[in-house]
Design an enzyme around this catalytic site. Structure first.
Site, short mmCIF file in Angstrom:
data_model
loop_
_atom_site.label_atom_id
_atom_site.label_comp_id
_atom_site.label_asym_id
_atom_site.label_seq_id
_atom_site.Cartn_x
_atom_site.Cartn_y
_atom_site.Cartn_z
N HIS A 140 -91.38 -72.78 3.41
CA HIS A 140 -91.00 -72.71 1.99
C HIS A 140 -90.48 -74.00 1.41
O HIS A 140 -90.09 -74.03 0.25
CB HIS A 140 -89.91 -71.64 1.78
CG HIS A 140 -90.43 -70.25 1.81
ND1 HIS A 140 -90.93 -69.62 0.69
CD2 HIS A 140 -90.55 -69.36 2.82
CE1 HIS A 140 -91.32 -68.40 1.02
NE2 HIS A 140 -91.10 -68.22 2.31
N LYS A 181 -83.31 -70.59 -13.19
CA LYS A 181 -83.60 -70.81 -11.77
C LYS A 181 -82.35 -71.41 -11.16
O LYS A 181 -81.42 -71.77 -11.89
CB LYS A 181 -84.80 -71.75 -11.60
CG LYS A 181 -84.70 -73.02 -12.45
CD LYS A 181 -85.92 -73.91 -12.33
CE LYS A 181 -87.16 -73.38 -12.99
NZ LYS A 181 -88.22 -73.00 -12.06
N ARG A 182 -82.29 -71.52 -9.83
CA ARG A 182 -81.15 -72.21 -9.24
C ARG A 182 -81.00 -73.59 -9.87
O ARG A 182 -81.99 -74.23 -10.24
CB ARG A 182 -81.33 -72.34 -7.72
CG ARG A 182 -81.19 -71.02 -6.97
CD ARG A 182 -79.81 -70.40 -7.17
NE ARG A 182 -78.81 -71.15 -6.46
CZ ARG A 182 -78.20 -70.73 -5.35
NH1 ARG A 182 -78.46 -69.55 -4.85
NH2 ARG A 182 -77.29 -71.48 -4.77
N LYS A 225 -85.10 -79.57 -9.56
CA LYS A 225 -85.64 -78.72 -10.64
C LYS A 225 -85.42 -79.35 -12.02
O LYS A 225 -85.99 -78.92 -13.00
CB LYS A 225 -85.02 -77.33 -10.55
CG LYS A 225 -85.43 -76.55 -9.29
CD LYS A 225 -84.73 -75.20 -9.24
CE LYS A 225 -85.06 -74.38 -7.99
NZ LYS A 225 -86.33 -73.61 -8.11
N THR A 285 -91.77 -69.00 -8.43
CA THR A 285 -92.26 -67.67 -8.81
C THR A 285 -91.77 -67.33 -10.21
O THR A 285 -92.38 -66.51 -10.89
CB THR A 285 -91.79 -66.59 -7.82
OG1 THR A 285 -90.37 -66.74 -7.62
CG2 THR A 285 -92.51 -66.69 -6.49
N LYS A 337 -93.56 -65.27 -13.47
CA LYS A 337 -92.98 -64.17 -14.25
C LYS A 337 -93.04 -64.47 -15.75
O LYS A 337 -93.32 -63.59 -16.56
CB LYS A 337 -91.53 -63.92 -13.82
CG LYS A 337 -91.37 -63.54 -12.35
CD LYS A 337 -89.88 -63.54 -11.96
CE LYS A 337 -89.68 -63.73 -10.47
NZ LYS A 337 -88.29 -64.06 -10.13
C1 LIG Z 1 -87.82 -65.31 -9.70
C2 LIG Z 1 -86.40 -65.55 -9.48
C3 LIG Z 1 -85.97 -66.78 -8.94
C4 LIG Z 1 -86.94 -67.89 -8.60
O1 LIG Z 1 -87.13 -68.70 -9.73
P1 LIG Z 1 -87.86 -70.12 -9.64
O2 LIG Z 1 -88.02 -70.47 -11.09
O3 LIG Z 1 -89.19 -69.90 -8.98
O4 LIG Z 1 -86.99 -71.04 -8.91
C5 LIG Z 1 -84.63 -66.97 -8.74
N1 LIG Z 1 -83.72 -66.02 -9.07
C6 LIG Z 1 -84.09 -64.84 -9.61
C7 LIG Z 1 -83.06 -63.84 -9.97
C8 LIG Z 1 -85.44 -64.57 -9.83
O5 LIG Z 1 -85.80 -63.37 -10.34
#
Ligand SMILES: *Cc1c(COP(=O)(O)O)cnc(C)c1O
Length: 829
Positions: free
Chosen positions: A369, A560-561, A566, A668, A672
């Site tokens: 990952h 995101k984190r 990022k 991911t 979404k």
């Molecule tokens: C999808 C998701 C992530 C991952 O987000 P990235 O933009 O891919 O880093 C992190 N936290 C939550 C709560 C999510 O639903």
């Protein structure tokens, strides 16, 4: 009104009609919750309804469990230290097809389903993308009727709850179990011993063969807590087994000299602390002994459970393991499984090494990952030796045989042996878990096409040259049930009436939306759905932060984190630039935008926490400025989690996926957003590359250096100062934006608070924020122009949803099942 006689009892437990469900909720309020009507709160209704819903999965769960105990089909076991499941009630209602009935049943009892759903404390047993991926994969496995067990850790405290105080992140413990967890069933009778520490002894067995026994310093046990994972529209109901640590009362004291007894007790890690808390793992791996114990603990319990099913319940020989079970390692966190499975086969079952090794490699698969070197797990040798002495011996033996194989293929290449060894020599000796996972698995995959290519050309290059056939790509996916149907009921209804409900289990059907992309009447409906989602998020943000957002504005969202790679700070530099432009020219007209951020920073990550403070400081200044706030607002949503993610992803017009190329394995969140009709502004990183291929370059806002260019810029000796000092290509605006942050404009004159951030950008900038700034701002200007063309934007939005089918976790899981696991569907009756 309805009278249920004895014959109807089953229906109160399992019936799917409104009346039966209402009766079941009443029964649980009385028999399980046990409170008189006068003290009942929505939270009690949440628990009663959840228990009623769990009852409705029970027969399917038992039938599914029996089917895989029979081992008539191969079973996938997904081993993951994290499962970020999110709220369960709404998802289970959806997958059982009883949302309307539940709403009516609660209404009949004077309650509102949404209010009751909001009472759920989500199990935050993960940090972010990796844990959420595991949860999406469980949903797809069940929906695709593949027998599967998720194995993980039942952390008593999940990812911390984030509060924002004076703009700073404050961490609060996540006490998600305080009110109990109606979804799990504790099975203390399903328990396994787990050993720790001590030493090993060689001996000759009855047949005169050389054997090793492990005399541990400590033994604890893991007990299982099982949660049903109901597939959508099918009878398959798989299991998530989470292990919780307990003390063993009958600790084998005779292993110690009597004089050592109290010292032994004192030295003991108290058993229950093992599964106490989830590590916020976005920090550099600093050999944390308890984390190694957590990993070993859940892996050992899981492997013992799998062998118990195989040998004791199905009565099959252990040699049948690879034909009956496929075990996937979600990153290196469970990679100790390689050595533990060898130990269970060689030491406790007496198999010959070669046979044990054949079984191990044929059973395990490894998903990588990350390419970030600081995130690759290694364990200091001394600590490993002290904690898992037998496993270290086994790893040495694996390594010896492995390096022989390498030496045979690449004679004389000692440098290669040094690079590939399972034991690193760089900063003191260490065990390299990614190497262990790769050597011990028949299949190794990355999580997006670009990432898988980079794996083969960088961190695992030597391994690829040795075993090219082991490597493949499995681009991540997300479940359309949770992240579209559940999170975006407005769009769900529009899709159902436009292309029919088949998209829920075949996301490629969304292609049928394409003919509507230029249909004005449909476009108006599309925009109405988006606007309602934005209003819903604006309400939530107003309630939780006090910031008022106008749902007619462009919603530009980055959740995101928080991490330097990022590049939330690149986003902030754009905001500072717009602020500067509006201040310079009060007559300037720009597309009005709401900038929304959310995400947690690892508690020990200094820069990330300062980025949160910066976002909040900029928000306060911008929102309070009478000129600037006519065109822009900034909000930071506290405590980003799956529950509020349901509100956030569907409300975006623009999705920010702006990591430095080559750093985000897949992402991911990007998927979404796309699924919910957001346009992406992004780099050629992770799955962005494939998203752009699917949607078409004309429907994607691309900017920034490519991965190859990033490497070139770095190799040439990157100097961020060059980008500030120049007067072309946005240099002047970049200077101004950095100066605003440095000079206290956003911090009431305080010039210290953001100095570390600004200095890091000016003098080091490890993630090339300044190198990409001009390209990013120019791209944002194109976004601005595109927003003014409502029909054009709507068209692009529709096409993003229409062409997001590839990013369903159903597609990803089908690929894993076909290419790696060889697991087929089993219809449960
Ligand atoms: C999808 C998701 C992530 C991952 O987000 P990235 O933009 O891919 O880093 C992190 N936290 C939550 C709560 C999510 O639903």
């Amino acid at each position: 009104m309805t009278h249920f006689d004895a014959a109807d009892d089953r229906d109160i437990r399992a019936g799917l009609h409104t009346d039966e469900l209402r009766q079941a909720v009443e029964d649980h309020l009385l028999y399980s919750i046990g409170r008189p009507a006068s003290v009942l709160t929505p939270e009690h209704y949440y628990r009663a309804l959840s228990l009623a819903v769990r009852d409705r999965m029970q027969e399917r769960w038992m039938a599914s469990t029996q089917a895989f105990l029979d081992l008539s089909r191969k079973v996938t076991c997904y081993l993951s230290a994290e499962f970020l499941m999110g709220p369960q009630l709404g998802n289970n209602l959806l997958n059982l097809g009883i949302e309307r009935q539940a709403r009516e049943a609660l209404a009949a009892l004077g309650h509102d389903l949404d209010e009751v759903l909001a009472c759920e404390q989500e199990p935050g047993l993960g940090n972010g993308g990796l844990g959420r991926l595991a949860a999406c994969y469980l949903d797809s496995l069940a929906t695709l009727e593949r027998p599967a067990i998720g194995y993980g850790i039942r952390y008593e405290f999940g990812i911390f709850k984030q509060e924002i105080q004076n703009g700073w992140q404050v961490e609060k413990t996540d006490n998600w179990l305080v009110n109990g967890n109606p979804w799990e069933i504790a099975k203390p009778d399903v328990n396994y011993p787990v050993q720790w520490g001590g030493y090993t002894e060689a001996y000759l067995d009855d047949g005169g063969d050389y054997r090793v026994r492990w005399i541990p310093r400590q033994v604890l046990k893991g007990i299982s807590f099982d949660t049903p994972i109901q597939g959508y529209g099918v009878n398959t109901c798989n299991t998530l087994t989470l292990w919780s640590a307990r003390a063993i009362e009958s600790f084998a004291l005779d292993a110690f000299n009597s004089g050592d007894y109290y010292r032994a007790v004192e030295n003991e890690v108290s058993s229950e602390t093992v599964t106490k808390v989830l590590y916020p793992n976005d920090e550099p791996e600093a050999g944390k002994r308890l984390r190694l114990l957590q990993q070993y603990f859940f892996v050992s319990c899981s492997l013992q459970d799998i062998l118990h099913i195989l040998e004791d319940l199905a009565g099959l020989p252990v040699a049948a393991l690879p034909e009956q079970f496929a075990l996937q390692l979600n990153d290196t966190h469970p990679s100790i499984a390689v050595a533990e499975l060898m130990r269970l086969l060689v030491d406790t079952r007496g198999l010959a090494w070669d046979e044990a090794w054949r079984i191990t490699v044929a059973t395990l698969g490894y998903t990588n990952h990350t390419l970030l070197p600081e995130a690759l797990e290694t364990w200091p040798l001394a600590m490993f030796q002290e904690s898992l002495p037998r496993h270290l011996e086994i790893i040495y033996e694996i390594n010896r045989r492995f390096l022989d194989e390498v030496a045979a293929k690449f004679p004389g290449d000692t440098e290669r042996l040094r690079r590939m060894s399972l034991i690193g020599e760089d900063n003191g000796k260490s065990v390299r878990m990614a190497h262990l996972a790769t050597v011990g698995s028949h299949a190794v995959n990355g999580v997006a096409a670009l990432h898988s290519e980079l794996l083969k050309s960088s961190v695992l290059k030597d391994f690829y040259e040795l075993w090219p056939e082991r490597f493949s790509n499995k681009t991540n996916g997300v479940t359309p049930r949770r992240f579209l149907a559940l999170a975006n009921p407005g769009l769900r209804a529009l899709l159902d009436t436009t292309v029919g409900p088949g998209w829920l289990t075949d996301l490629s059907k969304l292609r049928e939306l394409e003919p509507f992309a230029d249909d004005a009447a449909f476009g108006a409906k599309w925009r109405a759905v988006k606007r309602a989602n934005k209003a819903r998020l604006a309400d939530y943000i107003q309630t939780n932060t006090g910031v008022e957002l106008n749902p007619d504005w462009l919603f530009d969202i980055q959740v995101k984190r928080i991490h330097e790679y990022k590049r939330q700070h690149l986003n902030v530099l754009h905001i500072a630039t717009l602020y500067h432009r509006l201040k310079q020219n009060p007559d300037l007209q720009i597309a009005p935008r709401a900038f929304v951020f959310g995400g947690k920073a690892a508690p020990g990550y200094f820069m990330a926490k300062r980025i949160i403070k910066l976002i909040n400081a900029v928000a306060e200044t911008v929102n309070a400025d009478p000129v600037v706030s006519r065109f822009m607002k900034v909000a930071f949503v506290p405590n980003f989690n799956v529950q509020n993610a349901h509100l956030i992803y569907p409300a975006a017009d623009l999705s920010e996926q702006i990591s430095t190329a080559g750093k985000e394995a897949s992402g991911t969140g990007n998927m979404k957003f796309m699924l919910n009709g957001a346009l992406t502004i992004g780099t050629l990183d992770g799955a962005n590359v494939e998203m752009r291929d699917e949607v078409g370059a004309e429907n994607f806002f691309l900017f920034g250096l490519t991965e190859g260019e990033v490497e070139k810029v770095k190799a040439a000796g990157y100097r961020p100062g060059d980008y500030i000092e120049r007067d072309i290509d946005g240099g002047a605006e970049l200077r101004a934006a950095l100066d605003l942050i440095a000079d206290g404009t956003f911090s009431a004159g305080d010039t210290d608070v953001f100095r570390p951030l600004v200095d890091s950008l000016r003098f080091d900038d490890p993630f090339l924020v300044l190198a990409d700034y001009a390209s990013y701002v120019a791209c944002q200007d194109r976004v601005d122009a595109a927003w003014h063309n409502t029909a054009g934007w709507t068209r692009m939005s529709i096409l993003n949803t229409a062409r997001s089918g590839k990013f369903s976790s159903d597609r990803a899981i089908t690929e894993y099942c076909d290419d790696i696991w060889d697991v087929s569907a089993l219809t449960v009756h």
